[in-house]
Design an enzyme around this catalytic site. Structure first.
Site, PDB file in Angstrom:
ATOM      1  N   LYS A 128     -52.053  15.991  38.516  1.00  0.00           N
ATOM      2  CA  LYS A 128     -51.359  16.194  37.243  1.00  0.00           C
ATOM      3  C   LYS A 128     -49.846  16.166  37.443  1.00  0.00           C
ATOM      4  O   LYS A 128     -49.124  15.502  36.681  1.00  0.00           O
ATOM      5  CB  LYS A 128     -51.770  17.518  36.596  1.00  0.00           C
ATOM      6  N   ASP A 148     -54.049  17.205  31.583  1.00  0.00           N
ATOM      7  CA  ASP A 148     -53.990  18.663  31.640  1.00  0.00           C
ATOM      8  C   ASP A 148     -55.250  19.222  30.986  1.00  0.00           C
ATOM      9  O   ASP A 148     -56.160  18.483  30.614  1.00  0.00           O
ATOM     10  CB  ASP A 148     -52.717  19.188  30.977  1.00  0.00           C
TER      11      ASP A 148
END
Length: 236
Positions: A137, A155
């Site tokens: 991420k 996310d």
């Protein structure tokens, strides 16, 4: 040749993005242009499982105290940990930040990642992922937001909405979701950025983990979980 299943999912992904942008407006990558990128790496490392306010507080504590990357790299780990306390897991983050600063300084003689502008996307991604405390991420956020690369940050909100709407299987991990969503969306940084930002916003406003606001959701008739078509729980 694409399977019909992929064609349908691609069309669905485009419709989801269209409705999200109608609800939340278009997002511009230009807001990230010409920023000093290196601090964003450290801030994104601090953001893991931490609110934006606490991430900012931890970073400001650190920078206001040291004001210099060399001093942070060589700081007493216990003192740095204490300064990062607003962020979750401050001890691990202090350790990873110092290791990352050391790796970058030893490799490049300066605290910068601007050289990634010249690297192929996959090479840049692999290099970032090799840094201590940098996950997929963090790496994809940096590459999409600040280097305009065709990658997809996933996310918790993007992951949840993508599962519930059926763009990905309900058991798909965030890492696999990154690759799968890239297959369903155009390899265009502006589109990928808007999908990320709009889907994140949708997760924050409607598609909550607990008690999602399905009755008012603009994606209601596109949602497999709402229709009972998959096992991504619509009402935990």
């Amino acid at each position: 040749m694409l399977f019909d299943f992929d064609v349908e999912l691609r069309a669905k992904a485009q419709e989801i993005l269209k409705r999200e942008l109608a609800a939340y407006g278009e997002f511009s990558l230009e807001q990230h242009r010409d920023r000093d990128i290196f601090p964003r790496l450290i801030k994104t490392m601090l953001s893991h499982r931490t609110t934006h306010a606490d991430e900012r507080a931890a970073y400001n504590n650190m920078w206001n105290h040291y004001g210099d990357w060399d001093k942070i790299r060589t700081a007493d780990p216990a003192e740095l940990t204490q300064l990062l306390a607003p962020s979750r897991y401050p001890e691990a983050k202090a350790r990873n930040i110092q290791k990352t600063l050391t790796v970058i300084y030893e490799e490049h003689g300066a605290y910068t990642i601007d050289f990634l502008h010249e690297w192929p996307t996959q090479d840049a991604l692999e290099w970032l992922l090799a840094l201590p405390g940098v996950g997929l991420k963090t790496a994809t956020l940096l590459l999409l937001f600040y280097f305009r690369r065709p990658v997809m940050p996933v996310d918790t909100h993007v992951h949840r909405v993508s599962k519930r709407t059926g763009l990905i299987d309900s058991k798909t991990s965030a890492e696999k979701a990154h690759r799968r969503l890239l297959e369903l969306l155009p390899a265009d940084p502006h589109t990928l950025y808007n999908f990320h930002r709009a889907t994140l916003t949708h997760g924050q406003r409607y598609c909550h983990y607990y008690n999602p606001k399905c009755a008012a959701c603009p994606l209601q008739n596109l949602c497999d979980a709402y229709a009972g078509k998959n096992d991504a729980i619509a009402h935990p």
